[in-house]
Design a protein around this motif. Structure first.
Motif, short mmCIF file in Angstrom:
data_model
loop_
_atom_site.label_atom_id
_atom_site.label_comp_id
_atom_site.label_asym_id
_atom_site.label_seq_id
_atom_site.Cartn_x
_atom_site.Cartn_y
_atom_site.Cartn_z
N GLY A 198 0.81 -1.21 0.00
CA GLY A 198 0.00 0.00 0.00
C GLY A 198 0.85 1.26 0.00
N SER A 209 -0.80 4.47 1.37
CA SER A 209 -2.08 5.10 1.71
C SER A 209 -1.92 6.56 2.10
N THR A 234 -0.92 -0.90 5.83
CA THR A 234 -1.86 0.22 5.74
C THR A 234 -1.24 1.56 6.15
N GLN A 249 -0.08 5.07 6.49
CA GLN A 249 -0.45 6.25 5.72
C GLN A 249 0.76 7.19 5.67
N TYR A 252 -1.94 1.97 -5.59
CA TYR A 252 -2.42 1.19 -4.45
C TYR A 252 -3.76 1.69 -3.94
N GLY A 253 -4.40 0.90 -3.08
CA GLY A 253 -5.64 1.33 -2.42
C GLY A 253 -5.93 0.42 -1.24
N GLY A 277 -5.30 1.39 2.71
CA GLY A 277 -5.79 2.05 3.93
C GLY A 277 -6.09 3.51 3.65
N GLY A 278 -6.19 4.29 4.71
CA GLY A 278 -6.42 5.73 4.54
C GLY A 278 -7.18 6.29 5.72
N THR A 292 -10.20 2.72 -1.87
CA THR A 292 -9.34 2.02 -0.92
C THR A 292 -10.15 1.00 -0.14
N ILE A 311 -10.76 2.70 5.41
CA ILE A 311 -10.45 4.12 5.63
C ILE A 311 -11.11 4.57 6.93
N GLY A 320 -7.55 -4.96 -0.36
CA GLY A 320 -7.20 -3.80 -1.15
C GLY A 320 -7.90 -3.65 -2.49
N SER A 379 -3.23 -3.26 -4.51
CA SER A 379 -3.15 -3.70 -3.11
C SER A 379 -3.76 -5.09 -2.90
#
Ligand code: NAD
Length: 503
Positions: free
Chosen positions: A274, A276, A306, A308, A430-431, A433-434, A453, A456, A471, A475
């Protein structure tokens, strides 16, 4: 033909002169027994914080993987496991959970020594979570209709859900216990059997599952564990006796594994890397953000999928956010992960430290501005420590913003409007976490809905083991965790039956 293995006793525990515990795992756990390796290669496990030896572990070959798959196949096809009732499997799972609980403290400590995870986090993810997951899936499986008749035009159809079969599970080193249990708990619940191949960086702890399997009398072949590197891992992926691959690791490896599974029409779930974004909106509260940063961006020394590491800050408050993140990073307690005060332990290996330092060099050689950190801490003369590092004025097209560092190296990126923040956050391969930080939760939710994502958070980021996790984009493919996670381990079968099969 593979040689007949000799059966030995493991683990071998040695207490060294300075009272350190060394733990050797020189055999594999196959068919309910400790068996000698077919090859001679071993891995010397060292403590991430000190570089001191932790133990020796055998590294598996294709022949060891083959023996393990054969044992898993036999347990599925001939053994009683796939014919056990849900109640019987639940009983094993609950005993497994209790036995893990009894070892929680030593397990947490061992993983912290292996990969540098701060002990408080390790107690949660390596101590408590695996047992919790077993109990969760023991409950989930009791709510699944494994066989149910429904009316059809010609009479009835019995819709059955059967175990997917032999699972090849391949895990990384960053959360070795929890990530293995993301797979093992639903596999046990559904009646699958498993060959588990952990990562050499965390060579020792996964065998705790084997100790427990023996202690509770789990039938032979249900769980087999072979520590091995990439090549033997690849042979697990393509082994004809395997029905499904459950992989967690890098996107690079996931691509190769996914390609093989595609060629073989083999079921697979891929939990990958990821990059993120934490999006701090212009009405965000800095104190709330700082309270959430340990989980959002620095969890496990940022050796978390994950993490960020792209911090998106509005131009109107840019300097304030950069200063806050920088002083937060400076305040992290970098030290031995076994010290409960430590909030940032070492990187998991010397090789990984080099990789993280390499990304710091990439940042230094870009147009970004180094705000804090940028090297190895001067007060740590051994172990794989790195200074928590913050770069400001990073462009989202910079290498530092595109690639996963997997260490405490943050890139603060400016944005002009909510629309611009959404665009930048989504401008990633990627996608995974967040998070979105705002005084207006509805506004934050609306932004969160637009980010492509898998997970999140709103004004926090805490992984919820009771909900699907995985993901978008590079991801990964598929979701683990939550009640939905059970679906990866079940196949549907429709039996066209006479109408009298209806209730
Ligand atoms: P890695 O891909 O190098 O190795 C992961 C595992 O796969 C190891 O057991 C390794 O031996 C094995 N492996 C590697 N190449 C293989 C191949 N071609 N065939 C079969 N097996 C192979 O990853 P790593 O460095 O151990 O872990 C870090 C990575 O894992 C990061 O990218 C991180 O983001 C990712 N990760 C993802 C999640 C998630 O849930 N999405 C969770 C944790 C970690």
């Amino acid at each position: 033909m593979v040689a007949t293995p000799t059966v030995g006793k493991d683990p071998v525990v040695t207490v060294t002169a300075d009272a350190r515990t060394e733990l050797d795992r020189t055999r594999f756990f196959i068919n309910g027994e400790w068996v000698e390796p077919r090859g001679a290669e071993t891995h010397r496990a060292v403590e991430a914080a000190t570089g001191e030896p932790l133990g020796e572990a055998a590294l598996g070959t294709d022949a060891d993987i083959d023996a393990a798959v054969q044992a898993a196949r036999k347990a599925l096809d001939e053994g009683p496991w796939s014919r056990t009732t849900v109640a019987e499997r639940v009983e094993f799972m609950l005993k497994f959970a209790d036995a893990l609980d009894a070892r929680a403290e030593s397990t947490s400590k061992l993983v912290s020594q292996e990969n540098g995870m701060p002990i408080t986090l390790s107690s949660a993810f390596n101590g408590a979570a695996p047992a919790g997951l077993l109990r969760m899936y023991a409950q989930v499986i009791q709510g699944v209709d494994l066989e149910k008749a429904r009316p059809s035009a010609q009479g009835a159809t019995i819709v059955r859900r059967e175990p997917v079969g032999v699972v090849g599970a391949i895990t990384p080193w960053n959360y070795p216990q929890a990530l293995a249990m993301f797979k093992l708990a639903p596999a046990l619940a559904t009646g699958c059997t498993m060959v588990l191949k952990p990562s050499p960086e965390t060579a020792l702890d996964t065998y705790i599952f084997a100790d427990v399997a023996q202690e509770i009398g789990l039938p032979p072949g249900v769980l087999n564990i072979v520590l091995a590197g990439r090549e033997a891992g690849a042979s697990l992926v393509t082994h004809p006796g395997v029905d499904k691959i459950a992989f967690t690791g890098s996107t690079r490896a996931g691509r190769e594994i996914g390609a093989e599974c595609g060629r073989l029409i083999r079921r697979c779930t891929l939990e990958l890397g990821g990059k993120s974004a934490a999006i701090f909106l212009d009405d965000g509260d800095v104190d709330t953000f700082l309270a959430g940063l340990p989980n959002a961006s620095f969890m496990n020394n940022s050796q978390t999928c994950t993490t960020q590491s792209r911090i998106l800050a509005p131009r109107s408050r840019y300097d304030e956010v950069v200063d806050a993140v920088a002083s937060f990073s400076q305040g992290l307690q970098v030290g031995n992960p076994l010290d409960p005060a430590t909030t940032c332990g070492p990187m998991a290996s010397a090789q990984h430290l080099e990789r993280v330092l390499g990304y710091i060099e990439v940042g230094r050689n870009s147009n970004a501005r180094l705000v804090t950190g940028g090297g190895r801490p001067s007060d740590q003369d051994r172990g794989w420590f790195v200074e928590p590092t913050v770069f400001a004025d990073v462009d989202n097209n910079d290498q530092l913003a595109r690639e996963e560092v997997f260490g405490p190296v943050m890139a603060v990126i400016p944005f002009d409007s909510d629309e611009d923040a959404v665009r930048i956050a989504n401008d990633s391969n990627y996608g995974l976490g967040g998070s979105v930080w705002s005084a207006d939760e509805e506004r934050a939710l609306n932004v969160a809905r637009r980010i492509r994502t898998g997970t999140i958070g709103i004004n926090r980021y805490d992984i919820d083991l009771g909900s699907p996790f995985g993901g978008f984009k590079d991801s990964g493919i598929g979701r683990e965790l939550g009640p939905e996670g059970i679906n990866n381990y079940l196949e549907y079968k429709s039996i066209y039956a006479p109408a009298n099969q209806l209730d």
